[in-house]
Design a protein around this motif. Sequence first.
Motif, PDB file in Angstrom:
ATOM      1  N   VAL A 146      20.674  41.254  29.134  1.00 29.36           N
ATOM      2  CA  VAL A 146      19.300  41.733  29.261  1.00 29.36           C
ATOM      3  C   VAL A 146      19.353  43.099  29.934  1.00 29.36           C
ATOM      4  CG1 VAL A 146      18.343  39.404  29.385  1.00 29.36           C
ATOM      5  CG2 VAL A 146      18.965  40.589  31.498  1.00 29.36           C
ATOM      6  N   THR A 147      18.294  43.837  29.811  1.00 32.05           N
ATOM      7  CA  THR A 147      18.268  45.191  30.379  1.00 32.05           C
ATOM      8  C   THR A 147      17.428  45.287  31.649  1.00 32.05           C
ATOM      9  OG1 THR A 147      16.395  45.782  28.950  1.00 32.05           O
ATOM     10  CG2 THR A 147      18.618  46.252  28.130  1.00 32.05           C
ATOM     11  N   ASP A 148      16.751  44.194  32.008  1.00 29.20           N
ATOM     12  CA  ASP A 148      15.889  44.228  33.186  1.00 29.20           C
ATOM     13  C   ASP A 148      15.838  42.838  33.809  1.00 29.20           C
ATOM     14  OD1 ASP A 148      13.676  46.047  34.580  1.00 29.20           O
ATOM     15  OD2 ASP A 148      12.875  44.021  34.422  1.00 29.20           O
ATOM     16  N   GLU A 149      15.696  42.783  35.135  1.00 29.46           N
ATOM     17  CA  GLU A 149      15.679  41.505  35.834  1.00 29.46           C
ATOM     18  C   GLU A 149      14.523  40.612  35.382  1.00 29.46           C
ATOM     19  OE1 GLU A 149      15.686  42.164  40.003  1.00 29.46           O
ATOM     20  OE2 GLU A 149      17.735  42.958  40.066  1.00 29.46           O
ATOM     21  N   THR A 150      13.429  41.222  34.940  1.00 29.01           N
ATOM     22  CA  THR A 150      12.287  40.422  34.509  1.00 29.01           C
ATOM     23  C   THR A 150      12.585  39.629  33.236  1.00 29.01           C
ATOM     24  OG1 THR A 150      11.375  42.303  33.279  1.00 29.01           O
ATOM     25  CG2 THR A 150      10.638  42.003  35.552  1.00 29.01           C
ATOM     26  N   GLU A 151      13.652  40.017  32.520  1.00 31.67           N
ATOM     27  CA  GLU A 151      14.011  39.325  31.286  1.00 31.67           C
ATOM     28  C   GLU A 151      14.920  38.122  31.542  1.00 31.67           C
ATOM     29  OE1 GLU A 151      15.851  42.274  28.868  1.00 31.67           O
ATOM     30  OE2 GLU A 151      14.145  43.632  28.905  1.00 31.67           O
ATOM     31  N   ILE A 152      15.385  37.956  32.782  1.00 35.37           N
ATOM     32  CA  ILE A 152      16.345  36.900  33.081  1.00 35.37           C
ATOM     33  C   ILE A 152      15.780  35.497  32.847  1.00 35.37           C
ATOM     34  CG2 ILE A 152      17.636  35.801  34.958  1.00 35.37           C
ATOM     35  CD1 ILE A 152      18.320  38.576  35.999  1.00 35.37           C
ATOM     36  N   PRO A 153      14.553  35.164  33.307  1.00 39.04           N
ATOM     37  CA  PRO A 153      14.053  33.801  33.077  1.00 39.04           C
ATOM     38  C   PRO A 153      14.037  33.410  31.600  1.00 39.04           C
ATOM     39  CG  PRO A 153      12.705  34.912  34.707  1.00 39.04           C
ATOM     40  CD  PRO A 153      13.623  35.951  34.146  1.00 39.04           C
ATOM     41  N   GLY A 154      13.639  34.321  30.730  1.00 39.04           N
ATOM     42  CA  GLY A 154      13.638  34.025  29.303  1.00 39.04           C
ATOM     43  C   GLY A 154      15.040  33.803  28.784  1.00 39.04           C
ATOM     44  N   ALA A 155      15.989  34.610  29.266  1.00 39.12           N
ATOM     45  CA  ALA A 155      17.373  34.437  28.841  1.00 39.12           C
ATOM     46  C   ALA A 155      17.920  33.092  29.291  1.00 39.12           C
ATOM     47  CB  ALA A 155      18.232  35.569  29.406  1.00 39.12           C
ATOM     48  N   VAL A 156      17.604  32.695  30.514  1.00 39.45           N
ATOM     49  CA  VAL A 156      18.073  31.395  31.025  1.00 39.45           C
ATOM     50  C   VAL A 156      17.533  30.257  30.169  1.00 39.45           C
ATOM     51  CG1 VAL A 156      17.874  29.770  32.949  1.00 39.45           C
ATOM     52  CG2 VAL A 156      18.426  32.167  33.392  1.00 39.45           C
ATOM     53  N   ALA A 157      16.253  30.320  29.828  1.00 42.44           N
ATOM     54  CA  ALA A 157      15.659  29.260  29.000  1.00 42.44           C
ATOM     55  C   ALA A 157      16.366  29.163  27.654  1.00 42.44           C
ATOM     56  CB  ALA A 157      14.165  29.530  28.815  1.00 42.44           C
TER      57      ALA A 157
END
Length: 273
Positions: A146-157
């Motif tokens: 991901v390119t931003d920390e805000t994208e991490i929850p979606g990546a984890v899911a």
Amino acid sequence: MSGAEVVTVESIGELAQRTGTSRRMLRHWEELGLLAPAEVDDRTGRRRYAPAQAGRVRAIVALRSSGFGLDAIGDLLAAGLTHERLLTLLRERESELAARIAEASTALTQVRSRLRAVEEGHATTMTTTELTDLPEIRRTGVAETVTDETEIPGAVARLLTRLGVDGAALPHDVLLAYDGTTDESVITVSAALLTPEADDAGAPLAPAAAPVMLRAAEAAAVVHLPRRPASTADAWIAVDDAASARGRRTTGPYRQVLHADGTATLAAPTVPA
């Protein structure tokens, strides 16, 4: 002196100053038909207004502050306004305000919930974080960048889905890793099952699988939370504060273990602050 009534008029600047508006706004309202000058000089184009028109200007200002649109204001100030039209306009505005209040109330509830979670989590993290070593971990799992920390929850899911587990009810502990140390422009998010049979990092990788390899660390900030944080980002801020209070600074890769019992462990290598 004749008995004719003398009508005092004022300039657009005087009207604007007396009503707390601007010349530009008064001209705009004139263009929309909401306000007509008492007279206009044919030669200079200068507008003059009767003192009584200040009341209309103030009425427009008041309706605007109540959230009415200019079209609705035109209807409300129209000489032929009917009772039914008045009710319609007021009910429409009532519905709009009720919806905004409901939306704001929901947002307030969410903010208060996060505030309580942050306060409680920070207090727990500050008092229970330990400085200890971390073992090396080798697993086969899945990963994406991901390119931003805000994208991490979606990546984890998405990664949990690829692992075939339900994030709400895990059958096994799951390791999550967040690594931004290799390429500063991206964060690699990895996930792997922490079961004996999953310890097969040396085996050939299955399609779409990825090695999850974390080096050992001699000094790391580690905290075990009694429940998974609602916001992992908020939890990491608390870990950073706890490390800072101990004269250390966290570095990556960051580790998070989602335990099957609903608890969580956060861990990050540290260096002297």
